[in-house]
Every structure is written in C-alpha cells, then in structure tokens.
Design a protein around this motif. Structure first.
Motif, PDB file in Angstrom:
ATOM      1  N   LEU A   1     -24.792  40.778  -3.150  1.00 37.29           N
ATOM      2  CA  LEU A   1     -23.363  40.968  -2.942  1.00 37.29           C
ATOM      3  C   LEU A   1     -22.868  42.211  -3.659  1.00 37.29           C
ATOM      4  N   VAL A   2     -23.296  42.382  -4.907  1.00 44.83           N
ATOM      5  CA  VAL A   2     -22.813  43.530  -5.680  1.00 44.83           C
ATOM      6  C   VAL A   2     -23.371  44.833  -5.120  1.00 44.83           C
ATOM      7  N   SER A   3     -24.648  44.847  -4.806  1.00 41.21           N
ATOM      8  CA  SER A   3     -25.178  46.124  -4.311  1.00 41.21           C
ATOM      9  C   SER A   3     -24.635  46.440  -2.927  1.00 41.21           C
ATOM     10  N   GLY A   4     -24.353  45.390  -2.149  1.00 44.05           N
ATOM     11  CA  GLY A   4     -23.684  45.616  -0.865  1.00 44.05           C
ATOM     12  C   GLY A   4     -22.327  46.282  -1.057  1.00 44.05           C
ATOM     13  N   ALA A   5     -21.575  45.776  -2.028  1.00 39.66           N
ATOM     14  CA  ALA A   5     -20.250  46.349  -2.302  1.00 39.66           C
ATOM     15  C   ALA A   5     -20.370  47.783  -2.800  1.00 39.66           C
ATOM     16  N   LEU A   6     -21.365  48.029  -3.641  1.00 38.99           N
ATOM     17  CA  LEU A   6     -21.567  49.389  -4.153  1.00 38.99           C
ATOM     18  C   LEU A   6     -21.919  50.356  -3.023  1.00 38.99           C
ATOM     19  N   ALA A   7     -22.710  49.878  -2.067  1.00 38.81           N
ATOM     20  CA  ALA A   7     -23.112  50.739  -0.951  1.00 38.81           C
ATOM     21  C   ALA A   7     -21.930  51.095  -0.063  1.00 38.81           C
ATOM     22  N   ARG A   8     -20.981  50.172   0.057  1.00 36.76           N
ATOM     23  CA  ARG A   8     -19.800  50.403   0.900  1.00 36.76           C
ATOM     24  C   ARG A   8     -18.770  51.272   0.197  1.00 36.76           C
ATOM     25  N   ARG A   9     -19.009  51.560  -1.061  1.00 38.54           N
ATOM     26  CA  ARG A   9     -18.005  52.233  -1.885  1.00 38.54           C
ATOM     27  C   ARG A   9     -17.651  53.616  -1.346  1.00 38.54           C
TER      28      ARG A   9
END
Lengths: 193, 193
Positions: free
Chosen positions: A185-193
DNA sequence: CTATGTATACCGACTAGTGAGTGTAATCAA
DNA sequence: TTGATTACACTCACTAGTCGGTATACATAG
C-alpha cells in the motif's frame, strides 16, 4: 546507587499490568493484584477508587512506552517509508513469538469491555490508536503523500488485524503477511506521488 | 405451520449466544444463561458438561451462518473480485453501525481467553478463520491469481483489523478504509496478472 | 521543648454478594 | 421404564468494596 524504589502506587500499577495483560482483566481479581504488589487490598483502595480506575491506570501506563517502541522501530529501519513500515511489522513478529506476548492490551481490553462503551479504558484505547494513526500520517505526509491520512489509517488497521489474528492462531507469519500488505500500500502510494 | 420448536439444548445455546456475544463470556454467569433460556441450571448442566463446553457450543453455532453471510455478500455484489471484496466490507460497515454489533465473536473470545491457549473455543476460532481464508483464496484463485493465498490472508487481516478497530472506536468509516485497502491490494494483484 | 492537630500511607478483618458446579428427590412424556 | 426436566438446597471458593484503627511525619501553639 540509590535504586529508585518504585512508589507503592507504581508497584500496584505494575502488578496490575502484569496480571491484566497476562490473564485478562475480568480474570484477575483485585485481591490478586494486591497480593502481587505486596500490599493489602485496603492500600490498593487507598490509591485507586475502584477496579475500573485501576484498569484505566494500567492502560495509561502502557501508552507512552508503546508509542516510543514503534517510533524507534520505524526510525532505526533501513530504507524508505514502505520499508520502514514493513520493518515495524517484522519487529512485532519477533515480539509476538514470545509466549508471554498476548496481543495488544488496548484491543483486548476493548474486547473484554465491549458491553461498557463509555468506560474510561475504552476512551484511553481510542485516544492511543488515534495518536498512533496521527504519527503514521505525519511520517507519510513527510514523504509528500497526499493521502497520508488514509494510508495511515489502513496501516493501523493492518497492524491491529495482525494483533488480533496472531493472538488467535499464534502464527507470526500473519504479522509478516500484514507487513507485506502495508508495504504494497505504501509503495503504491509513493509510486503514484 | 409447525413452528419447529427449538430443542431445549438449542434454546440454551441461543441464550448463551445472545449473552456471551452481548456482554462477554466472563461477564455472563451460567445462572444468567439458564434464566434467559427459561431453564433451570440443573438442566443446563444436563446438556453441557461445563461453562467451557457451553462456550464452545456458542462459537460452533456461529460458524456456518457467519460464513454463509459473507459468501452471500460477495456473491451478490456487482463487479470483479476487487469490487466484490470491497462490498463485503461495505456490508460489514452497515452491520457495525447497529449498537448491538459487538465485533467478531471469535476474536473477542480469543482476547478473553488469551491465557488459555488450548481452550476448545480458541481452536474453533482458529479453524473458522482458516475456513474463511481458504474461501477467499478460492475466490481469488478463480480469477487466475498466483498469489491468491497470500492475498486472501491479507484480506482476512484487514477484515479482522477492521473488526477490532471499529469495536474500539465505533466508527464504521474504518470499515470502509479497510475495504479500500483490500480493493487496492486485489486490484493491484489483478493488474499484475 | 512539649502538646496537640492534621495529613499521608498503610493494614487485618470483615461484609454482602456471586461464581461454577453438585446432590437429591420428585415430576413428566414417550 | 427411560430420558428429560424441575425445584431447591447446598458447597466452597472467590469478588468488589468497606470498617475501624494504626504508624509516621510534620506541622504549629503554648
């Protein structure tokens, strides 16, 4: 050299903490707490108005150390926010493999006192989880994530889910599965940043 | 027309279910269960060897209906696996907003009996959660996902986390946050397929 | 420098009630 | 007759909470 003798009150809270966490609140009598503290029941009732009052003190005592431990785990981990978050779960898996580990004191108390919604202990638990969530949100916001609040909430849910499930089945692998989910979840959010 | 009078045994288990779920296992006396069932304590002990035996019967009775309800929610939801999974959480959020909702009976029991690891009730809870996880895994495997087992495990953790947190803070929004997390994880896995 | 007052901290023994579980004799339905 | 049920008294351990009293310390008034 002065070994800083704990006050009577602290000895009572420490005894309560050991017993309530280890056995459960309703399973432990006030007499048992007094005996473990090396104090008469009358003295216990001198320091605490009631068992409910003692329960509240037990949880209050756990708040700060608990938060500090998680902060430390997060800070000391290598990598970015996703890795650091996963590291928290890894550390928890290690802690949970000890037999004396009995899950999250706040969650277990809320399960035991589910029929007393306004109980002080419940309120303390709610505040503690909120502090936790806010701290995670601050960590994620520092990474420039827009949805830091929502993400923090989801990580807390994973954390508490892992607490509950591992308490039930005593399999620390679930803790790591939760950590992997948080990582996704966190790395997904970071990638969308 | 035959109103299918429940057997005495069933009446006792139903009474136990209401009280144990509503008030907590340790908070409810055998006398209270007998009275609610409209039966003498002696009759209760004719059908059950002990309170522990009654606790086990209480949880066994909840297993199948519980599973069936979740299956129905999943089956009746529109969309793909991700949407269907999220729909389960949405339905749960609705259920959890009723004041009589008191979280997951299996999780709460494991929290109350944390000091009795081998208790029959714990084993029933473990088996129930495993069934649950297997069912989710089968649903995800049917979508052609390689990591169906891991994904199912993460969804179960989110589910149980939402149970625990919402029981504590009584805010159904957490149920939806968990559902969103599950949606993210499942749709991420589907995208990688 | 005593005497009295007051606050804190503590204890042994107690109350009134509840807990799970049992013993026994009687009743009721198939 | 047999399995299910009741009535009810009973045990014994335990439960939260209380009563009355005590030891110490540290005041301040005479």
């Amino acid at each position: 050299m002065t070994s800083a003798e704990p006050s009577t009150r602290d000895r009572i809270v420490n005894a309560a903490s050991d017993l309530f966490y280890g056995e459960g609140i309703r399973a432990v009598s006030v007499d048992a707490v007094a005996e473990k503290a090396g104090v008469t029941k009358r003295t216990l009732y001198y320091h605490f108005a009631s068992k409910d009052d003692l329960i509240a003190a037990y949880l209050r005592q756990r708040e700060q150390p608990n938060l500090a431990r998680f902060r430390r785990w997060y800070a000391e981990a290598e990598g970015g926010a996703a890795e650091k978050t996963r590291a928290v779960f890894r550390n928890l898996a290690r802690a949970a493999s000890r037999p004396s580990w009995k899950g999250c004191a706040f969650l277990r108390t809320s399960a035991e006192l589910a029929n007393m919604p306004g109980h002080p202990a419940i309120r303390i638990g709610v505040a503690h989880k909120k502090d936790f969530e806010s701290w995670f949100a601050a960590m994620f916001a520092a990474e420039g994530l827009d949805d830091a609040a929502q993400l923090a909430r989801q990580v807390v849910i994973l954390l508490d889910g892992a607490f509950a499930v591992v308490l039930l089945n005593r399999d620390p692998a679930y803790m790591d599965a939760a950590g992997d989910a948080a990582f996704s979840l966190v790395s997904g959010a970071l990638a969308r940043r």
